[in-house]
Scaffold this motif. Structure first.
Motif, short mmCIF file in Angstrom:
data_model
loop_
_atom_site.label_atom_id
_atom_site.label_comp_id
_atom_site.label_asym_id
_atom_site.label_seq_id
_atom_site.Cartn_x
_atom_site.Cartn_y
_atom_site.Cartn_z
N ARG A 183 0.83 -1.21 0.00
CA ARG A 183 0.00 0.00 0.00
C ARG A 183 0.86 1.26 0.00
N ARG A 184 1.92 1.23 0.81
CA ARG A 184 2.77 2.42 0.92
C ARG A 184 3.47 2.72 -0.40
N VAL A 185 4.11 1.71 -1.00
CA VAL A 185 4.90 1.99 -2.21
C VAL A 185 3.99 2.29 -3.40
N LEU A 186 2.83 1.65 -3.47
CA LEU A 186 1.93 1.96 -4.58
C LEU A 186 1.35 3.37 -4.43
N GLY A 187 1.10 3.77 -3.19
CA GLY A 187 0.64 5.14 -2.96
C GLY A 187 1.71 6.15 -3.37
N GLU A 188 2.96 5.83 -3.03
CA GLU A 188 4.07 6.70 -3.41
C GLU A 188 4.23 6.75 -4.93
N LEU A 189 4.05 5.61 -5.58
CA LEU A 189 4.15 5.56 -7.04
C LEU A 189 3.06 6.41 -7.68
N ARG A 190 1.84 6.32 -7.16
CA ARG A 190 0.75 7.13 -7.71
C ARG A 190 1.05 8.62 -7.55
N ARG A 191 1.59 8.99 -6.38
CA ARG A 191 1.92 10.39 -6.15
C ARG A 191 3.03 10.85 -7.09
N ALA A 192 4.04 9.98 -7.28
CA ALA A 192 5.15 10.33 -8.18
C ALA A 192 4.65 10.51 -9.61
N ASN A 193 3.76 9.63 -10.04
CA ASN A 193 3.20 9.75 -11.39
C ASN A 193 2.40 11.04 -11.55
N ALA A 194 1.62 11.37 -10.52
CA ALA A 194 0.83 12.60 -10.57
C ALA A 194 1.74 13.82 -10.63
N GLU A 195 2.85 13.78 -9.88
CA GLU A 195 3.78 14.90 -9.88
C GLU A 195 4.46 15.05 -11.24
N TYR A 240 7.67 20.50 -3.82
CA TYR A 240 7.37 19.67 -4.99
C TYR A 240 8.61 19.56 -5.88
N ALA A 241 9.26 20.69 -6.17
CA ALA A 241 10.46 20.69 -7.02
C ALA A 241 11.59 19.92 -6.36
N ALA A 242 11.70 20.01 -5.04
CA ALA A 242 12.75 19.28 -4.32
C ALA A 242 12.53 17.77 -4.44
N ARG A 243 11.26 17.33 -4.35
CA ARG A 243 10.97 15.89 -4.51
C ARG A 243 11.33 15.41 -5.91
N LEU A 244 11.00 16.22 -6.92
CA LEU A 244 11.32 15.84 -8.30
C LEU A 244 12.83 15.73 -8.48
N ALA A 245 13.57 16.67 -7.91
CA ALA A 245 15.03 16.65 -8.03
C ALA A 245 15.61 15.42 -7.35
N GLU A 246 15.06 15.05 -6.19
CA GLU A 246 15.54 13.86 -5.48
C GLU A 246 15.27 12.60 -6.28
N ARG A 247 14.10 12.52 -6.91
CA ARG A 247 13.79 11.35 -7.73
C ARG A 247 14.72 11.26 -8.93
N ARG A 248 15.02 12.42 -9.54
CA ARG A 248 15.95 12.42 -10.67
C ARG A 248 17.33 11.95 -10.23
N ALA A 249 17.74 12.38 -9.03
CA ALA A 249 19.05 11.97 -8.50
C ALA A 249 19.07 10.47 -8.24
N GLN A 250 17.97 9.92 -7.69
CA GLN A 250 17.91 8.48 -7.43
C GLN A 250 17.97 7.70 -8.73
N THR A 251 17.28 8.19 -9.76
CA THR A 251 17.30 7.52 -11.06
C THR A 251 18.71 7.54 -11.63
N GLY A 252 19.40 8.68 -11.47
CA GLY A 252 20.78 8.76 -11.96
C GLY A 252 21.71 7.80 -11.25
N ARG A 253 21.52 7.65 -9.93
CA ARG A 253 22.37 6.71 -9.18
C ARG A 253 22.11 5.28 -9.61
N ARG A 254 20.84 4.94 -9.91
CA ARG A 254 20.53 3.58 -10.36
C ARG A 254 21.16 3.28 -11.70
N ASP A 255 21.26 4.33 -12.55
CA ASP A 255 21.78 4.13 -13.91
C ASP A 255 23.29 4.10 -13.98
N GLU A 256 23.96 4.51 -12.90
CA GLU A 256 25.43 4.55 -12.92
C GLU A 256 26.02 3.14 -12.94
#
Length: 219
Positions: A131-143, A203-219
């Motif tokens: 429930r927690r991660v799917l809720g977070e995913l829905r919020r991330a998609n909405a953002e 909101y912008a800070a959350r987006l930046a953090e998600r972009r940073a996490q994606t970049g770390r996964r891709d390294e």
């Protein structure tokens, strides 16, 4: 005997996991693959009970392999194995039908126990986590959808708001009148359904953090 299939692009990792599992006597590795494409073909011949799938692969993504294998073989239990603790990847794994999601830092005995558990039909992902991660995913998609509605200039201003800039400072940096900046801010807040600058900054800070996490996964 529990029949296990291994998908990991590192031969050393596959060999280590194979030795660990087969030392227990009731687990047998019936197939291996280094890429997503190899796995989708090899699983058909191997007929495993459990597929242990690396999340990051040279030609794709273990979560997509899980989704495809589960669609072809609904009784196959998939256990995702990853180096990164990532809620978004966990949410995608849940949606793909994975029975478990464990880190590569897991102790050998815990990995063996996890494989036995999913082979027996148990899920290692509890309902509260789901429930927690799917809720977070829905919020991330909405953002993400929200920021896609912004113009290029509005996105620039949003980033400067997140940096703590005032309208006057933003105007000086972008060579815009302060009143023009105020209008841009009003428009972007309306598009994002927000009433205050502080909401937009968070909101912008959350987006930046998600972009940073994606970049770390891709390294």
């Amino acid at each position: 005997m529990v029949r296990v299939f291994l998908l990991d692009d590192h031969a050393v990792v596959r060999e280590g996991v194979r030795r660990l599992l087969e030392a227990d006597g009731d687990l047998v590795v019936v197939g291996e693959a280094a890429t997503a494409a190899e796995a989708l073909t090899a699983v058909e011949a191997a007929a495993p009970d459990v597929a242990v799938l690396d999340v990051r692969l040279p030609d794709g993504d273990g979560v997509e392999v899980c989704r495809e294998l589960r669609s072809r073989h609904p009784n196959l239990a998939c256990l995702m194995l990853t180096s990164f603790a990532d809620d978004e990847a966990l949410a995608q794994a849940v949606l793909a039908g994975a029975a478990g999601y464990v880190l590569k830092q897991i102790h050998g005995t815990e990995l063996v126990a996890s494989i036995r558990a999913v082979a027996a039909g148990h899920s290692l992902i509890d309902s509260e986590t789901t429930r927690r991660v799917l809720g977070e995913l829905r919020r991330a998609n909405a953002e993400r959808e929200g920021v896609e509605r912004l113009t290029h200039r509005e996105r620039e201003i949003l980033e400067l708001i997140a940096a703590g800039k005032t309208n006057r400072e933003i105007g000086a940096e972008l060579f815009l009148a302060e009143k023009t900046v105020k209008n841009y801010v009003s428009n972007l807040l309306a598009k994002l359904g927000m009433g205050r600058r502080s909401e937009a900054a968070a909101y912008a800070a959350r987006l930046a953090e998600r972009r940073a996490q994606t970049g770390r996964r891709d390294e």
